[in-house]
Design a protein around this motif. Sequence first.
Motif, PDB file in Angstrom:
ATOM      1  N   ILE A 117       0.840  -1.210   0.000  1.00  0.00           N
ATOM      2  CA  ILE A 117       0.000   0.000   0.000  1.00  0.00           C
ATOM      3  C   ILE A 117       0.871   1.255   0.000  1.00  0.00           C
ATOM      4  CG2 ILE A 117      -1.668   1.333   1.361  1.00  0.00           C
ATOM      5  CD1 ILE A 117      -2.877  -1.449   2.184  1.00  0.00           C
ATOM      6  N   ARG A 118       1.900   1.292   0.837  1.00  0.00           N
ATOM      7  CA  ARG A 118       2.801   2.462   0.861  1.00  0.00           C
ATOM      8  C   ARG A 118       3.476   2.658  -0.499  1.00  0.00           C
ATOM      9  NH1 ARG A 118       4.510   0.277   5.744  1.00  0.00           N
ATOM     10  NH2 ARG A 118       6.493  -0.329   4.784  1.00  0.00           N
ATOM     11  N   THR A 119       3.915   1.571  -1.107  1.00  0.00           N
ATOM     12  CA  THR A 119       4.591   1.658  -2.408  1.00  0.00           C
ATOM     13  C   THR A 119       3.645   2.190  -3.476  1.00  0.00           C
ATOM     14  OG1 THR A 119       6.034  -0.182  -1.798  1.00  0.00           O
ATOM     15  CG2 THR A 119       5.905   0.374  -4.139  1.00  0.00           C
ATOM     16  N   PHE A 120       2.420   1.668  -3.525  1.00  0.00           N
ATOM     17  CA  PHE A 120       1.472   2.117  -4.549  1.00  0.00           C
ATOM     18  C   PHE A 120       0.971   3.533  -4.274  1.00  0.00           C
ATOM     19  CE2 PHE A 120       1.892  -2.038  -6.161  1.00  0.00           C
ATOM     20  CZ  PHE A 120       1.482  -1.971  -7.485  1.00  0.00           C
ATOM     21  N   ALA A 121       0.943   3.945  -3.022  1.00  0.00           N
ATOM     22  CA  ALA A 121       0.615   5.341  -2.707  1.00  0.00           C
ATOM     23  C   ALA A 121       1.678   6.257  -3.311  1.00  0.00           C
ATOM     24  CB  ALA A 121       0.523   5.531  -1.194  1.00  0.00           C
ATOM     25  N   GLU A 122       2.925   5.836  -3.193  1.00  0.00           N
ATOM     26  CA  GLU A 122       4.040   6.610  -3.752  1.00  0.00           C
ATOM     27  C   GLU A 122       4.023   6.587  -5.283  1.00  0.00           C
ATOM     28  OE1 GLU A 122       8.880   6.308  -3.842  1.00  0.00           O
ATOM     29  OE2 GLU A 122       7.864   5.665  -1.994  1.00  0.00           O
ATOM     30  N   LEU A 123       3.739   5.435  -5.871  1.00  0.00           N
ATOM     31  CA  LEU A 123       3.705   5.304  -7.332  1.00  0.00           C
ATOM     32  C   LEU A 123       2.478   5.979  -7.951  1.00  0.00           C
ATOM     33  CD1 LEU A 123       4.764   1.550  -7.681  1.00  0.00           C
ATOM     34  CD2 LEU A 123       6.029   3.516  -8.592  1.00  0.00           C
ATOM     35  N   ASP A 124       1.436   6.153  -7.140  1.00  0.00           N
ATOM     36  CA  ASP A 124       0.160   6.711  -7.592  1.00  0.00           C
ATOM     37  C   ASP A 124      -0.451   5.880  -8.722  1.00  0.00           C
ATOM     38  OD1 ASP A 124      -1.973   8.483  -7.356  1.00  0.00           O
ATOM     39  OD2 ASP A 124      -1.197   9.804  -8.927  1.00  0.00           O
ATOM     40  N   LEU A 125      -0.345   4.564  -8.591  1.00  0.00           N
ATOM     41  CA  LEU A 125      -0.966   3.627  -9.529  1.00  0.00           C
ATOM     42  C   LEU A 125      -2.169   2.985  -8.843  1.00  0.00           C
ATOM     43  CD1 LEU A 125       2.231   1.849 -10.895  1.00  0.00           C
ATOM     44  CD2 LEU A 125       0.668   3.292 -12.224  1.00  0.00           C
ATOM     45  N   PRO A 126      -3.218   2.629  -9.600  1.00  0.00           N
ATOM     46  CA  PRO A 126      -4.401   2.012  -9.005  1.00  0.00           C
ATOM     47  C   PRO A 126      -4.095   0.629  -8.418  1.00  0.00           C
ATOM     48  CG  PRO A 126      -4.792   2.575 -11.320  1.00  0.00           C
ATOM     49  CD  PRO A 126      -3.355   2.840 -11.033  1.00  0.00           C
ATOM     50  N   LEU A 127      -4.498   0.433  -7.179  1.00  0.00           N
ATOM     51  CA  LEU A 127      -4.320  -0.839  -6.475  1.00  0.00           C
ATOM     52  C   LEU A 127      -5.625  -1.212  -5.798  1.00  0.00           C
ATOM     53  CD1 LEU A 127      -2.403  -3.103  -5.306  1.00  0.00           C
ATOM     54  CD2 LEU A 127      -2.095  -1.575  -3.340  1.00  0.00           C
ATOM     55  N   LYS A 128      -6.024  -2.463  -5.955  1.00  0.00           N
ATOM     56  CA  LYS A 128      -7.177  -3.008  -5.235  1.00  0.00           C
ATOM     57  C   LYS A 128      -6.639  -4.009  -4.226  1.00  0.00           C
ATOM     58  CE  LYS A 128     -10.309  -2.491  -9.179  1.00  0.00           C
ATOM     59  NZ  LYS A 128     -11.289  -1.538  -8.721  1.00  0.00           N
ATOM     60  N   VAL A 129      -7.051  -3.863  -2.963  1.00  0.00           N
ATOM     61  CA  VAL A 129      -6.602  -4.730  -1.873  1.00  0.00           C
ATOM     62  C   VAL A 129      -7.782  -5.568  -1.416  1.00  0.00           C
ATOM     63  CG1 VAL A 129      -5.651  -4.792   0.471  1.00  0.00           C
ATOM     64  CG2 VAL A 129      -4.857  -3.048  -1.167  1.00  0.00           C
ATOM     65  N   VAL A 130      -7.629  -6.887  -1.512  1.00  0.00           N
ATOM     66  CA  VAL A 130      -8.675  -7.824  -1.102  1.00  0.00           C
ATOM     67  C   VAL A 130      -8.182  -8.586   0.113  1.00  0.00           C
ATOM     68  CG1 VAL A 130     -10.023  -9.854  -1.764  1.00  0.00           C
ATOM     69  CG2 VAL A 130      -9.518  -8.081  -3.464  1.00  0.00           C
ATOM     70  N   GLY A 131      -9.000  -8.639   1.150  1.00  0.00           N
ATOM     71  CA  GLY A 131      -8.666  -9.409   2.334  1.00  0.00           C
ATOM     72  C   GLY A 131      -9.139  -8.713   3.588  1.00  0.00           C
ATOM     73  N   ASP A 132      -9.041  -9.418   4.689  1.00  0.00           N
ATOM     74  CA  ASP A 132      -9.433  -8.887   5.984  1.00  0.00           C
ATOM     75  C   ASP A 132      -8.459  -9.431   7.018  1.00  0.00           C
ATOM     76  OD1 ASP A 132     -10.816  -7.526   7.908  1.00  0.00           O
ATOM     77  OD2 ASP A 132     -12.674  -8.669   7.717  1.00  0.00           O
ATOM     78  N   GLY A 133      -8.451  -8.827   8.166  1.00  0.00           N
ATOM     79  CA  GLY A 133      -7.571  -9.300   9.214  1.00  0.00           C
ATOM     80  C   GLY A 133      -7.211  -8.179  10.166  1.00  0.00           C
ATOM     81  N   PRO A 134      -6.320  -8.479  11.105  1.00  0.00           N
ATOM     82  CA  PRO A 134      -5.995  -7.521  12.161  1.00  0.00           C
ATOM     83  C   PRO A 134      -5.350  -6.222  11.667  1.00  0.00           C
ATOM     84  CG  PRO A 134      -4.700  -9.556  12.394  1.00  0.00           C
ATOM     85  CD  PRO A 134      -5.674  -9.773  11.297  1.00  0.00           C
ATOM     86  N   MET A 135      -4.819  -6.198  10.453  1.00  0.00           N
ATOM     87  CA  MET A 135      -4.197  -4.974   9.933  1.00  0.00           C
ATOM     88  C   MET A 135      -5.153  -4.130   9.081  1.00  0.00           C
ATOM     89  SD  MET A 135      -0.312  -6.104   8.984  1.00  0.00           S
ATOM     90  CE  MET A 135       0.117  -4.411   8.575  1.00  0.00           C
ATOM     91  N   MET A 136      -6.435  -4.482   9.076  1.00  0.00           N
ATOM     92  CA  MET A 136      -7.397  -3.773   8.222  1.00  0.00           C
ATOM     93  C   MET A 136      -7.382  -2.267   8.504  1.00  0.00           C
ATOM     94  SD  MET A 136      -9.667  -3.560   5.858  1.00  0.00           S
ATOM     95  CE  MET A 136     -10.626  -5.000   5.444  1.00  0.00           C
ATOM     96  N   GLN A 137      -7.435  -1.871   9.758  1.00  0.00           N
ATOM     97  CA  GLN A 137      -7.484  -0.445  10.082  1.00  0.00           C
ATOM     98  C   GLN A 137      -6.224   0.276   9.602  1.00  0.00           C
ATOM     99  OE1 GLN A 137     -10.221   1.051  11.060  1.00  0.00           O
ATOM    100  NE2 GLN A 137      -9.148   2.993  10.859  1.00  0.00           N
TER     101      GLN A 137
END
Length: 180
Positions: free
Chosen positions: A25-45
């Motif tokens: 997520i940090r990398t794609f925020a920096e690249l400004d490319l579209p990313l879809k994240v699928v999943g759930d778990g303790p790091m969701m927030q």
Amino acid sequence: LQNERGDYFLFVSRLVPYKKADLIIRTFAELDLPLKVVGDGPMMQECRQLATANIEILGELSSDQIVRLMSGARALVFAAEEDFGIVPVEAQACGTPVIAYGSGGVTETVIPADGSNWEKATGVFFYEQNEKEVKKAVEQFICWEEYFDRKIIRQNAERFSAERFKREMLDFINAKQKEQ
């Protein structure tokens, strides 16, 4: 399988620390490319907090929804070190290339491009789990993206099919019985 790819990259995983969703997520925020994240778990927030406008946190989805997303993604991004790692194989079964951390089981399921092996390449590796290396791998993938062949990628995944496993196991058992 879809014929047309979307403009997005895909991350599919349980959101736990060793899967490295935060890194992607940090990398794609920096690249400004579209990313879809699928999943759930303790790091969701934490994932939601790190996400920028180009990143969609989709949560848990059905298998059919994931297959549709995998089929349309430019590439699956996989940053964990796993013994096997089924998600990269599933993406390849959809004809989707994989950008992965080149360690663990993925080194046996993904054939990394080196700029000359297009007749069999199914992805791109990075060798350190940090933003600089993931970014470099994504940029390399984008440079080579047009050369990846969906049929070749799908054929690679077929090496791990249940049918092949059953056939080879039966052949092995039959060969051992003939030895006795």
